[in-house]
Scaffold this active site. Structure first.
Site, PDB file in Angstrom:
ATOM      1  CB  THR A   1      -0.946   0.002   1.210  1.00  0.00           C
ATOM      2  OG1 THR A   1      -1.629  -1.257   1.270  1.00  0.00           O
ATOM      3  CG2 THR A   1      -1.980   1.113   1.096  1.00  0.00           C
TER       4      THR A   1
ATOM      5  CB  ALA B   1      -2.032  -0.604   9.305  1.00  0.00           C
ATOM      6  CG  ASP B   2       0.482  -5.957   8.498  1.00  0.00           C
ATOM      7  OD1 ASP B   2       0.515  -6.118   7.266  1.00  0.00           O
ATOM      8  OD2 ASP B   2       1.502  -5.726   9.175  1.00  0.00           O
TER       9      ASP B   2
ATOM     10  CE  LYS C   1       3.414   0.576  10.153  1.00  0.00           C
ATOM     11  NZ  LYS C   1       3.205   0.067   8.761  1.00  0.00           N
TER      12      LYS C   1
ATOM     13  N   GLY D   1       4.190  -6.678   8.758  1.00  0.00           N
ATOM     14  CA  GLY D   1       4.093  -7.747   7.769  1.00  0.00           C
ATOM     15  C   GLY D   1       5.188  -7.675   6.722  1.00  0.00           C
ATOM     16  N   GLY D   2       5.695  -6.462   6.499  1.00  0.00           N
ATOM     17  CA  GLY D   2       6.802  -6.273   5.568  1.00  0.00           C
ATOM     18  C   GLY D   2       8.160  -6.263   6.232  1.00  0.00           C
TER      19      GLY D   2
ATOM     20  CD  GLU E   1       6.667  -0.270   8.438  1.00  0.00           C
ATOM     21  OE1 GLU E   1       6.381  -0.450   7.247  1.00  0.00           O
ATOM     22  OE2 GLU E   1       6.253  -1.020   9.345  1.00  0.00           O
TER      23      GLU E   1
ATOM     24  CE  LYS F   1      -3.983  -5.202   4.873  1.00  0.00           C
ATOM     25  NZ  LYS F   1      -4.506  -5.239   3.509  1.00  0.00           N
TER      26      LYS F   1
END
EC number: 5.3.1.6
Length: 262
Positions: free
Chosen positions: A36, A91-92, A102, A104-105, A111, A129
């Site tokens: 995103t 955000a996840d 957050k 997931g990446g 961040e 989400k």
């Protein structure tokens, strides 16, 4: 516009485009990480290119920095910027109080540092989400590699006393080896299903030796921009209590859709 773009990608794009409209000339902006956030960087680059918007970005990962460079968005470091006007990130999960999961990446550490060094944090997300209670998405916890199995055992022991539904903890892998973050750490994923007290869990996790940071963002997000596949956008401001409904015309340029390997 590619005909095969999924509704989820359309939702991410319109949320990103609406959030980028919040950026004013000469702002210093934190640039998030993930699929995103990549749309956001592309939309920001379009404003820089088409409108002459003067902005400086502070990336939250090496891959975001590379994408910004490819697209012509000026960037600097947090050490040089010191303080930011705004951070825009994905955000996840997010709950009604705009608490987030957050990571997931695997960029949660940078961040969180960048987001807390900003006047405002704006989260961009598709409607999926939004949750009533955090925890369905595995909670990432960044840990140092030294003694990570001991840290994992301490986390598992701590979870027995927490208000969570499940207590499975796994090491995130990258093929046959542990995934390594930009800060050369590992990620433990906590499969909790439900987190009854996110604030308490965030505080206790960070007291465990070996834990660097966790993916619970509590009282950090100010605005969430929720995109839908049909172009509808909802903006919620947790501070003012206001909600704004709108629509984004889905007519991005070819440059935004260019696959740059992000």
């Amino acid at each position: 516009m590619p005909a095969d773009l999924s509704p989820i990608d359309k939702a991410k794009f319109v949320a990103a485009k609406r959030a980028v409209d919040l950026i004013e000339d000469r702002m210093t902006v934190g640039l998030g990480t993930g699929s995103t956030a990549a749309w956001m960087v592309r939309c920001l680059a379009e404003r820089v290119r088409e409108e002459g918007l003067r902005v400086t970005g502070v990336p939250t990962s090496r891959r975001t920095a590379e994408l910004a460079r490819q697209l012509g968005v000026p960037i600097t470091t947090l050490d040089d910027a010191k303080w930011l006007d705004m951070t825009i990130d994905g955000a996840d999960e997010f709950d009604p109080a705009l608490n987030l999961i957050k990571g997931g990446g695997a960029a949660l550490l940078q961040e969180k540092i960048v987001a807390t060094a900003s006047d405002q944090m704006v989260v961009i997300a598709d409607a999926a989400k939004e949750v009533t209670q955090l925890g369905a998405f595995p909670l990432p916890v960044e840990v140092i590699p030294f003694g990570w199995q001991t840290t994992k055992a301490l986390v598992e022991e701590m979870l027995v006393a927490m208000d969570v539904m499940n207590r499975d903890v796994t090491l995130r892998m990258n093929g046959e080896a542990p995934l390594v973050t930009d800060e050369a750490n590992y990620i433990l994923d906590l499969h909790l299903k439900r987190i009854g007290n996110p604030r308490q869990l965030a505080m206790v996790l960070n007291q465990i030796p070996g834990v660097v940071e966790n993916g619970l963002f509590i009282d950090i997000c100010d605005i969430v921009v929720i995109g839908h596949g049909d172009g509808r956008v909802v903006l919620r401001d947790i501070n003012s209590g206001e909600t704004e409904d709108g629509r984004v015309d889905f007519a991005p340029t070819d440059n935004i859709f260019t696959d740059l390997g992000d």
